[in-house]
Each structure stands twice: as structure tokens, then as C-alpha cells.
Design a protein around this motif. Structure first.
Motif, PDB file in Angstrom:
ATOM      1  N   HIS A 276       6.939  13.699  -3.766  1.00  0.00           N
ATOM      2  CA  HIS A 276       5.788  13.707  -2.856  1.00  0.00           C
ATOM      3  C   HIS A 276       5.008  12.401  -2.913  1.00  0.00           C
ATOM      4  N   LYS A 277       4.956  11.775  -4.086  1.00  0.00           N
ATOM      5  CA  LYS A 277       4.132  10.562  -4.241  1.00  0.00           C
ATOM      6  C   LYS A 277       4.815   9.327  -3.682  1.00  0.00           C
ATOM      7  N   SER A 278       6.147   9.299  -3.706  1.00  0.00           N
ATOM      8  CA  SER A 278       6.866   8.146  -3.168  1.00  0.00           C
ATOM      9  C   SER A 278       6.814   8.178  -1.647  1.00  0.00           C
ATOM     10  N   THR A 279       6.373   7.070  -1.055  1.00  0.00           N
ATOM     11  CA  THR A 279       6.321   6.993   0.412  1.00  0.00           C
ATOM     12  C   THR A 279       7.716   6.780   0.980  1.00  0.00           C
ATOM     13  N   PHE A 280       8.468   5.915   0.326  1.00  0.00           N
ATOM     14  CA  PHE A 280       9.843   5.621   0.742  1.00  0.00           C
ATOM     15  C   PHE A 280      10.772   5.880  -0.447  1.00  0.00           C
ATOM     16  N   ARG A 281      11.892   6.547  -0.183  1.00  0.00           N
ATOM     17  CA  ARG A 281      12.873   6.806  -1.246  1.00  0.00           C
ATOM     18  C   ARG A 281      14.229   6.260  -0.800  1.00  0.00           C
TER      19      ARG A 281
ATOM     20  N   GLN B  11       0.821  -1.223   0.000  1.00  0.00           N
ATOM     21  CA  GLN B  11       0.000   0.000   0.000  1.00  0.00           C
ATOM     22  C   GLN B  11       0.856   1.277   0.000  1.00  0.00           C
ATOM     23  N   SER B  12       2.084   1.152  -0.478  1.00  0.00           N
ATOM     24  CA  SER B  12       2.988   2.301  -0.549  1.00  0.00           C
ATOM     25  C   SER B  12       3.834   2.206  -1.808  1.00  0.00           C
ATOM     26  N   ILE B  13       4.321   3.365  -2.269  1.00  0.00           N
ATOM     27  CA  ILE B  13       5.280   3.385  -3.377  1.00  0.00           C
ATOM     28  C   ILE B  13       6.687   3.529  -2.790  1.00  0.00           C
ATOM     29  N   THR B  14       7.550   2.583  -3.125  1.00  0.00           N
ATOM     30  CA  THR B  14       8.957   2.652  -2.724  1.00  0.00           C
ATOM     31  C   THR B  14       9.778   2.941  -3.972  1.00  0.00           C
ATOM     32  N   GLU B  15      10.514   4.036  -3.943  1.00  0.00           N
ATOM     33  CA  GLU B  15      11.331   4.447  -5.084  1.00  0.00           C
ATOM     34  C   GLU B  15      12.793   4.134  -4.796  1.00  0.00           C
ATOM     35  N   VAL B  16      13.456   3.504  -5.766  1.00  0.00           N
ATOM     36  CA  VAL B  16      14.888   3.240  -5.674  1.00  0.00           C
ATOM     37  C   VAL B  16      15.559   3.972  -6.826  1.00  0.00           C
ATOM     38  N   TYR B  17      16.444   4.910  -6.513  1.00  0.00           N
ATOM     39  CA  TYR B  17      17.123   5.646  -7.585  1.00  0.00           C
ATOM     40  C   TYR B  17      18.640   5.548  -7.433  1.00  0.00           C
ATOM     41  N   GLY B  18      19.316   5.679  -8.557  1.00  0.00           N
ATOM     42  CA  GLY B  18      20.769   5.591  -8.557  1.00  0.00           C
ATOM     43  C   GLY B  18      21.278   5.588  -9.988  1.00  0.00           C
ATOM     44  N   GLU B  19      22.583   5.709 -10.140  1.00  0.00           N
ATOM     45  CA  GLU B  19      23.171   5.765 -11.476  1.00  0.00           C
ATOM     46  C   GLU B  19      23.142   4.400 -12.151  1.00  0.00           C
TER      47      GLU B  19
ATOM     48  N   LEU C 132      18.445   5.297   2.956  1.00  0.00           N
ATOM     49  CA  LEU C 132      17.035   5.652   3.086  1.00  0.00           C
ATOM     50  C   LEU C 132      16.957   7.169   3.199  1.00  0.00           C
ATOM     51  N   VAL C 133      16.450   7.801   2.137  1.00  0.00           N
ATOM     52  CA  VAL C 133      16.451   9.263   2.039  1.00  0.00           C
ATOM     53  C   VAL C 133      15.184   9.863   2.641  1.00  0.00           C
ATOM     54  N   ASP C 134      14.062   9.163   2.471  1.00  0.00           N
ATOM     55  CA  ASP C 134      12.797   9.717   2.935  1.00  0.00           C
ATOM     56  C   ASP C 134      11.852   8.595   3.326  1.00  0.00           C
ATOM     57  N   ALA C 135      11.203   8.737   4.462  1.00  0.00           N
ATOM     58  CA  ALA C 135      10.194   7.793   4.936  1.00  0.00           C
ATOM     59  C   ALA C 135       9.343   8.517   5.976  1.00  0.00           C
TER      60      ALA C 135
ATOM     61  N   ASP D 111      16.304   8.518   8.709  1.00  0.00           N
ATOM     62  CA  ASP D 111      17.230   8.280   7.600  1.00  0.00           C
ATOM     63  C   ASP D 111      18.295   7.285   8.053  1.00  0.00           C
ATOM     64  N   GLY D 112      18.791   6.503   7.122  1.00  0.00           N
ATOM     65  CA  GLY D 112      19.818   5.532   7.505  1.00  0.00           C
ATOM     66  C   GLY D 112      20.564   5.028   6.300  1.00  0.00           C
ATOM     67  N   GLU D 113      21.627   4.299   6.541  1.00  0.00           N
ATOM     68  CA  GLU D 113      22.442   3.704   5.480  1.00  0.00           C
ATOM     69  C   GLU D 113      22.735   2.257   5.826  1.00  0.00           C
ATOM     70  N   ALA D 114      22.812   1.433   4.798  1.00  0.00           N
ATOM     71  CA  ALA D 114      23.197   0.036   4.967  1.00  0.00           C
ATOM     72  C   ALA D 114      24.012  -0.382   3.748  1.00  0.00           C
TER      73      ALA D 114
END
Length: 342
Positions: free
Chosen positions: A299-304, A99-107, A319-322, A327-330
Motif C-alpha cells: 500500500h505504501k509503495s506508489t510504484f512497484r 514525492q513517491s516511493i518506487t519499489e523494485v523487487y526480485g530474486e 510494472l506491477v502497480d502504479a 501495467d507493462g513490461e520492458a
């Protein structure tokens, strides 16, 4: 509740047929539409479309206010799809949410498509093994889908997870049995619905078709629990060039996002979109890359999540936005056998 579309005010047999042909075949699907899109679809005036939507909302009993307790109860039905990389799943609060949009971006080459392939495998696992016991829809706009990668990732899972998958599908044998492995692979591939998008208009049509597929499989043993769009922005970026095309591109992208979000909300599915990046020449400090799509996608992505390369096969996932997580890194590794802990 009456479910015939003809029972709605202003909907005769001809209008009902147009609505059904365009995927509006239930009160619920009409209730979440906008008057503008319904007006264009059914060839009725916006005022009539508004009345139809209002009646559908009353009939479907959605669209009203809820108490915080009711929202909490509804959120308890949200599933968490695990990547099976503990540090990332923990960072995401248990996994990728339905029930959410998760966006993954990168080069290019950062591993975005690897995540969409891995989740297309993992979603089919039983819940006790980290999955959602469902099937996947994969909209492929960059010719990235490879069944060979599905095979590598499936058999890159731990034997106990593979055994759980065999038991769940009632396939006799163990992960070492060649016949059992063949049946399992065929079963997994059969539950990934793949379509290649040739341009942005085709991609938008495929998102509407995804809604039909999800509805079709709603009561099956493997309902649709994941919608992947890889990549969301490639066609839009290529077809709408220059500042003069920015507004129409964003409007079209906005509608597309609402279409795929509807699948997630109506069918309790996780929505994963991958996104390209561009260089920001104004950035004097830090990483100069930023995702395509502007504020509408932001705005539309729940998690980025931002994916970037590190040494060798290591990737840093940020994790840029939630809405409810810090925020966090792994760090993870991208291998032939799939996504692995560092």
C-alpha cells in the motif's frame, strides 16, 4: 510565520531542544508527525503532542484540503528521474517520480542494486540530460554499494551526456580528457551520501538522519533528490522470524516507510527501495515469487516493479502497480557500463 519552536503551545526550551535533537526542527517536520511519535520524542503527553502538531499545521499552512487544480499545479513540480533506458522510462510515464516511493523487487542477482547505483549517477545529471540536478542518499543494508560501479556507470554514459555533466559542474575539458574525467568522478562520488545499516534499528535511525541531510542541503547547488534503501526488508526479515514476530515487524516497517516517505515529500526527492522475494508455495500457476513486506509495503509503495532474469545479461522489468499507469513490461541489459536498452 513565526518559526521558533518555543512559540508553539506547550513547547518550552527543554522540549524544543528534544525536538531539535530528534530532527523536528521546523513547523513543517512537526506538522507531518503523529501524536504518538512526537509524544515519545519530546516526552510530553499525547494530548499536548496533538496540540503542538495542530498549531504547527496552522503555522506551516499544510494539512488542509486542496482543489483538483491545486493538486495538478503541485504535481507539475514533480520531477522525473530517467533510467536512460527509453522503454523503461516510457513505461514509468517519463521516469521515477519524486514525492513517491518506487519499489523494485526480485530474486538475488536480478539487478536491483544495479538500478539503485544507476539512479545515484543519473540523479546528478542536469534535467536536460535526464537527471534532477541533485545529490543522492544511499542506505546500504546488504553491503551492496560499490564506488567502482559508480565509476563504470558514469563513464558508460554517452559522451554528450558526460559533456552536459562537465558543463553543469563548470569542469573544463571533454569526456576524453583524463583530468576532466577524474574531477567529474570525484564530484559524482562526493554527492552520494552512503551509510551502511547494521540492523533494523540502525536502518531506522539512518532514515531519520537522511531527513537531516536533506534539510542541510536544501538550498545548496545539489539538493537531495534521491533516497535509495538497498534493501529495505533484509534486516527486518532476518530479525523478526516466525508468525509471532509478524505484527511487530510490520509495525516497525510501517514507521520506517513513513520516515523515508517524509524525505521524499518534504524535499521533492525520489525514493527507491529494493525488496527481497519469497516463494509462494500456494501458487500452482505463473511465477511463485512474491515480495516481502506484505500489505503495508504494497500500500505504501506508489510504484512497484518486478525484476526477473532472462537470457544472459537481459532483465525483464514488469510494472506491477502504479496509480495512473497501465501495467507493462520492458527489457533491459545489465552491463558493466550500467543499464542499457535491449
Amino acid at each position: 510565520m513565526a518559526s521558533d519552536l518555543e512559540d508553539l503551545p506547550g513547547v518550552g526550551p527543554a522540549t524544543a531542544e528534544k525536538l531539535r535533537e530528534n530532527g523536528y526542527d521546523s513547523y513543517q517536520s512537526i506538522a507531518v508527525a503523529s501524536p504518538g511519535e512526537l509524544s515519545n520524542t519530546a516526552d510530553v503527553g499525547e494530548s499536548t503532542a496533538h496540540d503542538i502538531i495542530q498549531a504547527a499545521r496552522e503555522g506551516a499552512d499544510i494539512g488542509g484540503f486542496e482543489t483538483g487544480s491545486q493538486v495538478l499545479e503541485r504535481r507539475e513540480r514533480i520531477g522525473k528521474l530517467k533510467m536512460l533506458v527509453p522503454e523503461i522510462d516510457e513505461m514509468l510515464g517519463g521516469g521515477v517520480e519524486t514525492q513517491s516511493i518506487t519499489e523494485v523487487y526480485g530474486e538475488f542477482g536480478a539487478g536491483k542494486s544495479q538500478i539503485s547505483h544507476q539512479l545515484s549517477v543519473n540523479v546528478q545529471l542536469p534535467p536536460e540530460a535526464g537527471g534532477l540536478g541533485g545529490s543522492a542518499i544511499f542506505i546500504d543494508s546488504e553491503d551492496t554499494f560499490r564506488p567502482e560501479r559508480i565509476e563504470e556507470m558514469l563513464f558508460g554514459l554517452d559522451d554528450d551526456i558526460l559533456q552536459a555533466a562537465l558543463d553543469d559542474r563548470e569542469i573544463e575539458g571533454t569526456p576524453d580528457d583524463e583530468a576532466a574525467r577524474e574531477q567529474l568522478l570525484e564530484s559524482f562520488l562526493d554527492k552520494i551520501h552512503v551509510a551502511k545499516a547494521f540492523n533494523s534499528n540502525h536502518q531506522i535511525l539512518l532514515a531519520e538522519k537522511a531527513n537531516e541531510i536533506a534539510k542541510e542541503h536544501q538550498e545548496s547547488d545539489f539538493p537531495v533528490r534521491l533516497l535509495c534503501v538497498d534493501s529495505l526488508t533484509a534486516h527486518f526479515r532476518a530479525e523478526y522470524v516466525g508468525r509471532g514476530q509478524l505484527a511487530p515487524r510490520q509495525q516497525k516497517l510501517n514507521k520506517h516507510l513513513h520516515d523515508i516517505d517524509r524525505v521524499g515529500n518534504l524535499y521533492n526527492a525520489a525514493v527507491l527501495v529494493t525488496n527481497q522475494v519469497q516463494s509462494n508455495p500456494d501458487a500452482f500457476f505463473g511465477d511463485p515469487t512474491k515480495p516481502i513486506g506484505g500489505n503495508i509495503l504494497g500500500h505504501k509503495s506508489t510504484f512497484r516493479m518486478y525484476l526477473r532474469k532472462s537470457k544472459g545479461n537481459k532483465r525483464i522489468v514488469k510494472l506491477v502497480d502504479a496509480p495512473n499507469l497501465p501495467d507493462g513490461e520492458a527489457v533491459m541489459r545489465v552491463e558493466n557500463e550500467g543499464l542499457k536498452p535491449e
